[in-house]
Design an enzyme around this catalytic site. Structure first.
Site, short mmCIF file in Angstrom:
data_model
loop_
_atom_site.label_atom_id
_atom_site.label_comp_id
_atom_site.label_asym_id
_atom_site.label_seq_id
_atom_site.Cartn_x
_atom_site.Cartn_y
_atom_site.Cartn_z
N ARG A 224 36.79 44.35 38.13
CA ARG A 224 36.67 43.34 37.02
C ARG A 224 35.22 43.50 36.50
O ARG A 224 34.25 43.75 36.96
CB ARG A 224 36.71 42.00 38.10
CG ARG A 224 38.19 41.43 38.46
CD ARG A 224 39.07 41.12 37.47
NE ARG A 224 40.21 40.58 37.98
CZ ARG A 224 41.17 41.33 38.21
NH1 ARG A 224 41.28 42.85 37.83
NH2 ARG A 224 42.58 41.01 38.68
N HIS A 272 41.91 47.90 30.33
CA HIS A 272 42.85 47.28 31.84
C HIS A 272 44.05 47.64 31.89
O HIS A 272 44.97 46.66 31.92
CB HIS A 272 42.66 45.49 31.56
CG HIS A 272 42.70 44.84 32.85
ND1 HIS A 272 42.13 43.90 33.21
CD2 HIS A 272 43.46 45.19 34.10
CE1 HIS A 272 42.33 43.36 34.25
NE2 HIS A 272 43.17 44.23 34.95
#
Ligand code: NDP
Ligand code: OXD
Length: 309
Positions: A224, A272
């Site tokens: 993250r 991502h």
């Protein structure tokens, strides 16, 4: 007795199809269509609009359609008593492993530098690493990190991992807890972050940690954006301590147009996409949990509210 899918991308129909394929009788709704609010027992969510879940008064649990659940904890309006489940899936873990291995080989053989040199028509070779030269360390030996660790060992990488509890994985040196973090870092030349984002792991990839890595280390963050202190990464690359970084996740996604990472020659960016839940692969565990809830059986892949993962 129904499931609502709440997400803001274009995958709602895909999830609906995958769930209905297993049980066509199941009532599955998009949160965007007319649906019976009081009949909804399960919310299958991914980065849902904050605040929306509190309107489902008969919700029994919340299911993340990914491995991470940080976005659920970030929504203060989510009723605290509701159980949260997450995805644990073989395909998701294999995809992550393949992504990280690709990134490591890119680093090993300088492929990114050559791509850059190509744009400037520069012909010049650089020294390269061999697998046997490199010590690789994984932060997080969970569902994803442990599969990656085993794959790295198969390739012959000298591999170590750090987690909250001690692990016993063939060929891996396991380090656990804050006390062993420095020892873990001391020889790690490629550092991979596969930790969940929690109060304890937020900003863990900072200057103080980078300084403990050997000079020339490369950082891979596929966990993250909140794990990384962006400015301190740039500082440690620019002062020559780190050789560069490969980042798949960011504080704000999509990465903002003016962000310094975009133009940095030693930072590789992917959007991502390291490993994405495959609806057909994951749908069976979503349905399994739905039946478990109906039968009063324990849910699979429950998240610890205390630990935040
Ligand atoms: P898991 O919960 O299975 O594993 C988490 C690991 O981190 C465990 O080994 C755990 O230790 C360790 N850990 C947690 N907190 C600490 C701490 N404070 N100190 C040391 N170790 C800690 O998660 P997954 O492997 O399934 O996923 C990891 C993350 O990867 C997700 O949360 C998500 O953010 C990210 N992800 C990113 C994707 C992408 O495409 N970029 C795709 C999928 C996931 P222990 O085992 O002892 O509990
Ligand atoms: C996940 C992700 O957590 O895709 O599954 O990031």
């Amino acid at each position: 007795m129904a499931i609502v899918i709440v997400r803001q991308d274009d995958k709602i129909l895909l999830w609906k199809k995958a769930l209905k394929q297993i049980n066509p009788e199941l009532q599955v709704y998009s949160f965007l269509e007319d649906h019976p609010i009081n009949e909804i027992e399960v919310a299958l969510v991914w980065k849902h609009p904050a605040g929306i879940l509190s309107k489902y008064h008969n919700l029994k649990y919340i299911a993340s359609s990914g491995a991470g659940v940080d976005f659920i904890f970030e929504d203060a309006s989510v009723p605290k008593h509701l159980p949260i489940t997450r995805v644990v899936d073989k395909m998701l873990a294999n995809d992550m492993s393949e992504y990280i291995i690709a990134v490591i080989f890119n680093f090993l053989k300088n492929l990114n530098s050559y791509k850059l040199m190509q744009t400037k028509a520069i012909w010049s070779s650089k020294p390269y690493y061999r697998i046997c030269d490199l010590k690789v360390g994984i932060l997080g030996l969970g569902a994803l990190g442990s599969v990656l660790a085993k794959d790295l060992v198969k390739f012959g990488f000298n591999t170590r991992g750090w987690s909250a509890s001690q692990k016993n994985i063939d060929g891996i040196r396991s380090y656990a807890g804050k006390e062993q973090l420095s020892d873990f870092l001391a020889e790690t030349q490629v550092l991979i972050c596969l930790l969940p984002l929690t109060n304890k792991t937020k900003n863990i990839l900072n200057k103080q940690l980078f300084k403990q890595l050997p000079k020339g280390a490369h950082i891979i963050n596929a966990a993250r954006g909140g794990h990384l202190v962006d400015a301190e990464l740039i500082e440690m690359i620019d002062n020559g301590h780190l050789s560069g970084a490969s980042l798949d996740v960011f504080h704000k996604e999509p990465l903002e147009p003016g962000h310094l990472f975009w133009a940095h020659e030693k930072i590789n960016i992917t959007p991502h996409c390291a490993s994405v839940s495959d609806t057909d692969s994951v749908a069976p565990q979503i349905i399994e949990n739905y039946y478990r809830m109906k039968k009063g059986l324990p849910l699979l892949y429950l998240v610890s509210k205390k630990e935040g993962y």
